[in-house]
Write a protein that holds these residues in place. Structure first.
Motif, PDB file in Angstrom:
ATOM      1  N   GLN A  22      53.210  43.469  78.091  1.00  0.00           N
ATOM      2  CA  GLN A  22      54.172  44.573  78.009  1.00  0.00           C
ATOM      3  C   GLN A  22      53.589  45.754  77.248  1.00  0.00           C
ATOM      4  O   GLN A  22      53.740  46.904  77.649  1.00  0.00           O
ATOM      5  CB  GLN A  22      55.450  44.095  77.313  1.00  0.00           C
ATOM      6  CG  GLN A  22      56.481  43.555  78.272  1.00  0.00           C
ATOM      7  CD  GLN A  22      57.804  43.306  77.574  1.00  0.00           C
ATOM      8  OE1 GLN A  22      57.940  42.332  76.862  1.00  0.00           O
ATOM      9  NE2 GLN A  22      58.749  44.188  77.772  1.00  0.00           N
ATOM     10  N   THR A  29      61.415  46.510  77.522  1.00  0.00           N
ATOM     11  CA  THR A  29      62.260  45.436  78.058  1.00  0.00           C
ATOM     12  C   THR A  29      63.544  46.055  78.599  1.00  0.00           C
ATOM     13  O   THR A  29      64.305  46.680  77.855  1.00  0.00           O
ATOM     14  CB  THR A  29      62.599  44.417  76.950  1.00  0.00           C
ATOM     15  OG1 THR A  29      61.371  43.848  76.502  1.00  0.00           O
ATOM     16  CG2 THR A  29      63.503  43.311  77.481  1.00  0.00           C
ATOM     17  N   LEU A  49      64.797  40.722  83.790  1.00  0.00           N
ATOM     18  CA  LEU A  49      64.301  41.596  82.732  1.00  0.00           C
ATOM     19  C   LEU A  49      62.802  41.779  82.940  1.00  0.00           C
ATOM     20  O   LEU A  49      62.119  40.875  83.430  1.00  0.00           O
ATOM     21  CB  LEU A  49      64.538  40.957  81.350  1.00  0.00           C
ATOM     22  CG  LEU A  49      65.988  40.846  80.884  1.00  0.00           C
ATOM     23  CD1 LEU A  49      66.066  40.058  79.584  1.00  0.00           C
ATOM     24  CD2 LEU A  49      66.600  42.231  80.684  1.00  0.00           C
ATOM     25  N   SER A  51      60.718  41.576  80.815  1.00  0.00           N
ATOM     26  CA  SER A  51      60.046  40.610  79.927  1.00  0.00           C
ATOM     27  C   SER A  51      60.196  39.164  80.399  1.00  0.00           C
ATOM     28  O   SER A  51      59.775  38.239  79.709  1.00  0.00           O
ATOM     29  CB  SER A  51      60.628  40.735  78.515  1.00  0.00           C
ATOM     30  OG  SER A  51      62.029  40.495  78.570  1.00  0.00           O
TER      31      SER A  51
END
Length: 386
Positions: A22, A29, A49, A51
């Motif tokens: 990320q 997120t 999501l 994430s």
């Protein structure tokens, strides 16, 4: 690094890898819609999501398709690249520590897609999947697609029989007939180069049935076919090499110049081990296939089931199932049989073994035992087996 079983099972390490993805791509997120392809070209859109790791996305796709929980472990998500003829080329099976959304969007190319396919090699597991309507449909769609793309070659008579079953919508019978065909359940790779039986041969590699199948075009244009059983591969490694740039000093070579190779040491006869090298951009995917074949063989040997190979959440944390824990427990380079020479001694042998095809890379001189995936499904062979 992640191939080391101790690190691979560590939630702390995996969480570090997920956060690193990320941060590297600077993706916050947030909720997004991700499109996942099925083998028949149908698209499944899931809200996830950014994430979410591979397993979360797989569960979201399964839930959208009404695939029961106990069958989720039979399927995986693969990163593929669509080719002009609507077929696709495998980049890799998405790993547990990956964030599928980040993996596919960071490539900034619409040709890269995520596809759902079965992730086991032994066709006897098809019976479990076919018990359920959705499992049967997914398996049927994949089989039809593999035949259409020529991955499972069929003759005229087989084609006629398959066509008639398709018209009757006899999906189970269609799969049963397909199971009898050569290359059923194999993954086919793009044409590449091998040094077996001689350097520079063009080859099409397929992985399945616990083997790597080679269709080699010899320099005299003759096509030869042969198979390398995973149980006779002593170990394997993936290397990347970058040719020295002839340009001005400091100029970095283009990405396309990085050469990936998979080399495996194979028991050709009772006391002859030989290195075979495949030079292919899909070397990592090939290595993942070999690893999953070995894992599946070990699960079967230990009496575990593929259902248990799917990890379960315990109090929000991910835990490996008991049967997979048993499979992963041998240290990477230890031979499970004490009477055999330990795998770790391999590095001392390397001085006398020419790693053809990777000898030019800078890492060839400092190869340590840990650069290898030891294969604990490796089996010695006696004279009667030859």
């Amino acid at each position: 690094v992640r191939q080391d079983p101790t690190l691979g099972g560590s939630e702390t390490f995996n969480s570090f890898l997920r956060k690193a993805q990320q941060e590297t791509q600077q993706i916050p997120t947030e909720e997004v819609v991700l499109e996942v392809l099925l083998s028949n070209g149908q698209k499944v859109k899931v809200t996830i999501l950014t994430s979410d790791q591979t397993e979360d996305v797989l569960e979201a796709v399964a839930s959208k398709l009404d695939l029961p929980d106990e069958l989720v472990g039979y399927f995986s998500l693969f990163l593929v690249r669509e080719t002009k003829d609507e077929a696709f080329s495998f980049v890799r099976k998405l790993q547990e520590f990956e964030l599928p959304y980040v993996s596919v969007t960071s490539l900034h190319n619409p040709e890269f897609r995520i596809i759902l396919r079965k992730s086991y090699w032994d066709s006897s597991y098809d019976d479990d999947v076919m018990e359920h309507r959705v499992g049967l449909n997914l398996l049927y769609a994949q089989t039809v697609s593999d035949i259409e793309h020529g991955w499972i070659p069929v003759n005229k008579e087989q084609h006629r029989q398959l066509k008639s079953l398709q018209e009757k919508v006899s999906k189970k019978e269609f799969i049963r007939l397909a199971q009898t065909l050569k290359y059923y359940g194999y993954l086919k790779f793009d044409p590449c180069i091998t040094d077996f039986p001689e350097k520079g041969c063009h080859v099409v590699v397929s992985a399945g049935n616990n083997e790597l199948n080679f269709q080699v075009r010899l320099p005299n244009e003759q096509i030869k076919e042969g198979s390398f059983k995973v149980t006779r591969m002593r170990c394997w490694r993936v290397t990347s090499s970058v040719p020295m740039s002839n340009g001005p000093s400091g100029s970095s070579p283009g990405k396309s110049e990085v050469k990936l190779e998979l080399a495996f040491e194979y028991l050709m006869s009772k006391d002859r081990l030989q290195w075979v090298t495949i030079t292919s951009p899909q070397a990592i995917m090939l290595s993942i296939c070999l690893q999953s074949m070995v894992d599946e063989l070990m699960v079967k040997k230990s009496g575990g089931s593929i259902r248990k190979m799917f990890r379960r959440r315990v109090n929000g944390a991910l835990r490996r199932s008991e049967s997979q824990q048993a499979v992963k427990s041998p240290p990477l380079l230890d031979s499970p049989d004490a009477s055999r020479e330990p795998m770790a001694k391999l590095s001392s042998k390397l001085t006398s073994v020419s790693l053809r095809g990777i000898s030019h890379s800078s890492s060839a001189n400092d190869v340590g035992a840990n650069d290898f995936h030891g294969n604990y499904a490796f089996e010695g062979i006696g004279d009667e087996d030859l």
